[in-house]
Motif scaffolding. Structure first.
Motif, mmCIF file in Angstrom:
data_model
loop_
_atom_site.group_PDB
_atom_site.id
_atom_site.type_symbol
_atom_site.label_atom_id
_atom_site.label_comp_id
_atom_site.label_asym_id
_atom_site.label_seq_id
_atom_site.Cartn_x
_atom_site.Cartn_y
_atom_site.Cartn_z
ATOM 1 N N ILE A 47 68.983 53.572 -42.035
ATOM 2 C CA ILE A 47 70.012 54.162 -42.894
ATOM 3 C C ILE A 47 69.427 55.477 -43.407
ATOM 4 C CG2 ILE A 47 71.410 53.879 -44.971
ATOM 5 C CD1 ILE A 47 71.065 50.829 -44.591
ATOM 6 N N VAL A 48 69.954 56.579 -42.928
ATOM 7 C CA VAL A 48 69.389 57.893 -43.241
ATOM 8 C C VAL A 48 70.173 58.523 -44.387
ATOM 9 C CG1 VAL A 48 68.772 60.154 -42.314
ATOM 10 C CG2 VAL A 48 68.729 58.138 -40.823
ATOM 11 N N TRP A 49 69.436 58.973 -45.398
ATOM 12 C CA TRP A 49 70.094 59.595 -46.543
ATOM 13 C C TRP A 49 69.169 60.635 -47.176
ATOM 14 C CZ3 TRP A 49 68.026 58.763 -51.527
ATOM 15 C CH2 TRP A 49 67.100 57.723 -51.639
ATOM 16 N N GLY A 50 69.686 61.373 -48.139
ATOM 17 C CA GLY A 50 68.903 62.408 -48.794
ATOM 18 C C GLY A 50 69.153 63.776 -48.190
ATOM 19 N N ASN A 51 68.200 64.675 -48.352
ATOM 20 C CA ASN A 51 68.324 66.049 -47.877
ATOM 21 C C ASN A 51 67.904 66.144 -46.411
ATOM 22 O OD1 ASN A 51 68.320 68.779 -47.434
ATOM 23 N ND2 ASN A 51 66.871 69.293 -49.052
ATOM 24 N N LYS A 101 82.068 48.876 -50.847
ATOM 25 C CA LYS A 101 83.397 49.259 -50.384
ATOM 26 C C LYS A 101 83.366 49.616 -48.899
ATOM 27 C CE LYS A 101 84.260 51.309 -54.941
ATOM 28 N NZ LYS A 101 84.532 52.557 -55.678
ATOM 29 N N ASN A 102 84.506 49.422 -48.247
ATOM 30 C CA ASN A 102 84.680 49.839 -46.848
ATOM 31 C C ASN A 102 83.581 49.302 -45.932
ATOM 32 O OD1 ASN A 102 86.968 51.415 -47.589
ATOM 33 N ND2 ASN A 102 85.600 53.056 -48.256
ATOM 34 N N SER A 103 83.255 48.040 -46.095
ATOM 35 C CA SER A 103 82.239 47.417 -45.254
ATOM 36 C C SER A 103 82.908 46.395 -44.346
ATOM 37 C CB SER A 103 81.175 46.730 -46.104
ATOM 38 O OG SER A 103 80.176 46.161 -45.293
ATOM 39 N N GLY A 104 82.580 46.442 -43.067
ATOM 40 C CA GLY A 104 83.159 45.500 -42.116
ATOM 41 C C GLY A 104 82.084 44.858 -41.275
ATOM 42 N N ALA A 105 82.414 44.520 -40.055
ATOM 43 C CA ALA A 105 81.456 43.913 -39.131
ATOM 44 C C ALA A 105 80.996 44.961 -38.128
ATOM 45 C CB ALA A 105 82.097 42.739 -38.410
ATOM 46 N N LYS A 143 81.265 52.275 -43.867
ATOM 47 C CA LYS A 143 81.657 53.568 -43.306
ATOM 48 C C LYS A 143 80.743 54.673 -43.820
ATOM 49 C CE LYS A 143 86.528 52.378 -42.615
ATOM 50 N NZ LYS A 143 87.938 52.705 -42.969
ATOM 51 N N ASN A 144 80.356 54.585 -45.084
ATOM 52 C CA ASN A 144 79.418 55.547 -45.664
ATOM 53 C C ASN A 144 78.176 54.775 -46.087
ATOM 54 O OD1 ASN A 144 77.937 57.312 -47.355
ATOM 55 N ND2 ASN A 144 79.806 58.413 -47.941
ATOM 56 N N ARG A 145 77.175 54.758 -45.227
ATOM 57 C CA ARG A 145 75.988 53.939 -45.479
ATOM 58 C C ARG A 145 75.218 54.405 -46.714
ATOM 59 N NH1 ARG A 145 73.556 53.361 -39.301
ATOM 60 N NH2 ARG A 145 75.126 51.873 -38.538
ATOM 61 N N GLU A 146 75.105 55.716 -46.896
ATOM 62 C CA GLU A 146 74.353 56.231 -48.045
ATOM 63 C C GLU A 146 75.007 55.801 -49.355
ATOM 64 O OE1 GLU A 146 72.726 60.448 -49.981
ATOM 65 O OE2 GLU A 146 73.572 60.410 -47.952
ATOM 66 N N GLU A 147 76.311 55.922 -49.425
ATOM 67 C CA GLU A 147 77.031 55.502 -50.628
ATOM 68 C C GLU A 147 76.864 53.998 -50.843
ATOM 69 O OE1 GLU A 147 81.515 55.993 -52.520
ATOM 70 O OE2 GLU A 147 81.309 55.700 -50.355
ATOM 71 N N ALA A 148 76.996 53.230 -49.767
ATOM 72 C CA ALA A 148 76.873 51.772 -49.873
ATOM 73 C C ALA A 148 75.469 51.374 -50.303
ATOM 74 C CB ALA A 148 77.221 51.123 -48.535
ATOM 75 N N LEU A 149 74.450 52.101 -49.815
ATOM 76 C CA LEU A 149 73.065 51.804 -50.181
ATOM 77 C C LEU A 149 72.857 51.919 -51.686
ATOM 78 C CD1 LEU A 149 69.860 52.843 -48.370
ATOM 79 C CD2 LEU A 149 70.156 53.614 -50.718
ATOM 80 N N HIS A 150 73.336 53.003 -52.277
ATOM 81 C CA HIS A 150 73.148 53.199 -53.713
ATOM 82 C C HIS A 150 74.001 52.220 -54.521
ATOM 83 C CE1 HIS A 150 70.617 56.558 -52.896
ATOM 84 N NE2 HIS A 150 71.579 57.269 -52.339
ATOM 85 N N GLN A 151 75.167 51.845 -53.984
ATOM 86 C CA GLN A 151 75.992 50.829 -54.643
ATOM 87 C C GLN A 151 75.271 49.482 -54.651
ATOM 88 O OE1 GLN A 151 79.577 50.961 -52.303
ATOM 89 N NE2 GLN A 151 80.569 52.501 -53.606
ATOM 90 N N ALA A 152 74.604 49.168 -53.537
ATOM 91 C CA ALA A 152 73.890 47.888 -53.444
ATOM 92 C C ALA A 152 72.761 47.828 -54.462
ATOM 93 C CB ALA A 152 73.342 47.700 -52.031
ATOM 94 N N ASN A 188 73.436 43.723 -44.156
ATOM 95 C CA ASN A 188 74.497 43.776 -43.147
ATOM 96 C C ASN A 188 75.680 44.593 -43.656
ATOM 97 O OD1 ASN A 188 73.019 42.188 -41.392
ATOM 98 N ND2 ASN A 188 74.108 40.301 -41.887
ATOM 99 N N GLN A 189 76.073 44.346 -44.905
ATOM 100 C CA GLN A 189 77.221 45.054 -45.477
ATOM 101 C C GLN A 189 76.950 46.546 -45.619
ATOM 102 O OE1 GLN A 189 79.229 43.035 -48.893
ATOM 103 N NE2 GLN A 189 77.691 41.451 -48.576
ATOM 104 N N VAL A 190 75.742 46.886 -46.082
ATOM 105 C CA VAL A 190 75.395 48.301 -46.229
ATOM 106 C C VAL A 190 75.374 48.986 -44.866
ATOM 107 C CG1 VAL A 190 73.585 49.916 -46.919
ATOM 108 C CG2 VAL A 190 74.098 47.937 -48.366
ATOM 109 N N TYR A 191 74.742 48.338 -43.909
ATOM 110 C CA TYR A 191 74.582 48.928 -42.580
ATOM 111 C C TYR A 191 75.936 49.116 -41.887
ATOM 112 C CZ TYR A 191 72.509 49.833 -38.004
ATOM 113 O OH TYR A 191 72.145 50.408 -36.812
ATOM 114 N N CYS A 192 76.873 48.224 -42.147
ATOM 115 C CA CYS A 192 78.184 48.277 -41.494
ATOM 116 C C CYS A 192 79.217 49.064 -42.293
ATOM 117 C CB CYS A 192 78.699 46.862 -41.241
ATOM 118 S SG CYS A 192 77.705 45.911 -40.058
#
Length: 292
Positions: free
Chosen positions: A166-170, A238-242, A222-231, A216-220
């Motif tokens: 999961i790539v994020w940051g600058n 949000k917006n997590s699928g399979a 739509k916006n992994r970086e946003e999901a990572l910080h939410q986790a 699994n939810q973070v990786y799947c």
């Protein structure tokens, strides 16, 4: 009514009365237990009981209000637990399954922000070893360390596939790879520090604390970086699928093969490794090429 019918009624009535009495006794016991658990415990009294049994251990604080049935005992940078009688001592970690928070790791980080996860997150520390019986000394032999007994020096990422990251940051910043767990308080602190720095983070979740479902939810998402910080913030994802999570399987195989049993583990672009959390200024200097 026959004698048999009268006898049956008497016995049925007796069973009903016995059932009522048993239920009442059970309810009374539960009510009493709940009431007893709500009675405030005197921290100073428990501290006195501990001092009587562990006179060489210098207590910093006793808090009996955080975990029902246990008192959290701080002795310098060490942390352990006792029951309210001060008789039973518990060396281990307390995990809140409702909030999914490692209470011990959080408290250890508060006590000593520089403490490495390699030693601290695997178990909390014990009282003065001279006061522990031989069996307890053996059981707690590895929990007093604030660093891993054999820290990694270098780690090559060549064997890892691109999937699972999961790539994020600058995108233009210096790159670090982080093996993390979404239920690890140290990983959350590290994420917050890296988020405020000019770095590119390749985060590779590994399930050390049973967090594979969250990974699994973070990786799947739509916006992994946003999901990572939410986790890390404990927010609903949000917006997590399979999706195909075999890359996460590869992360965990790699971690097992290289003995990464604690989180976080930070790997610099040249392969240099830090096992555990470090303050922001130390991280910045190390990422720039300095020593940890």
């Amino acid at each position: 009514m026959s004698v048999t019918d009268r006898l049956r009624n008497v016995l049925t009535g007796r069973r009903d009365r016995l059932a009522f009495l048993a239920g009442f006794a059970l309810l009374s016991g539960v009510t009493g237990a709940v009431a007893a658990s709500q009675v405030p415990i005197d921290d100073a009294k428990v501290a006195g009981l501990i001092k009587a049994r562990l006179p060489k251990t210098q207590l910093t604080k006793v808090n009996c209000g955080k975990v029902n049935g246990l008192c959290e005992v701080t002795a310098g940078s060490n942390l352990f637990y006792v029951d309210h009688s001060g008789r039973y001592l518990v060396i281990g970690r307390v995990y809140d399954m409702q909030t999914r928070q490692d209470l011990t790791a959080t408290r250890l980080l508060e006590i000593n922000p520089d403490m490495l996860v390699g030693g601290a997150a695997k178990a909390n520390a014990a009282p003065d070893r001279d006061e522990m019986p031989p069996i307890a000394q053996k059981a707690g032999a590895g929990v007093r360390q604030t660093s891993a007994p054999a820290p990694l020096q270098r780690l090559s990422m060549d064997a890892l596939p691109k999937a699972g990251a999961i790539v994020w940051g600058n995108p233009a910043g210096r790159t670090v790879t982080v093996f993390s767990d979404f239920r690890c308080s140290y990983c959350k602190a590290l994420s917050n520090a890296l988020r405020s720095m000019n770095v590119r983070v390749i985060e590779r979740p590994i399930s050390v604390l049973g967090s594979r479902d969250i990974a699994n939810q973070v990786y799947c998402a739509k916006n992994r970086e946003e999901a990572l910080h939410q986790a890390y913030a404990g927010e609903p994802l949000k917006n997590s699928g399979a999706c195909d999570t075999s890359g996460l399987d590869a992360n965990e195989r790699f971690a097992r093969q290289h003995g990464l049993s604690g989180t976080p583990v930070i790997v610099r672009s040249d392969g240099a490794v830090i096992e555990g959390y470090r303050p922001k200024d130390v991280l910045a200097a190390w990422i720039a090429g300095g020593k940890a």
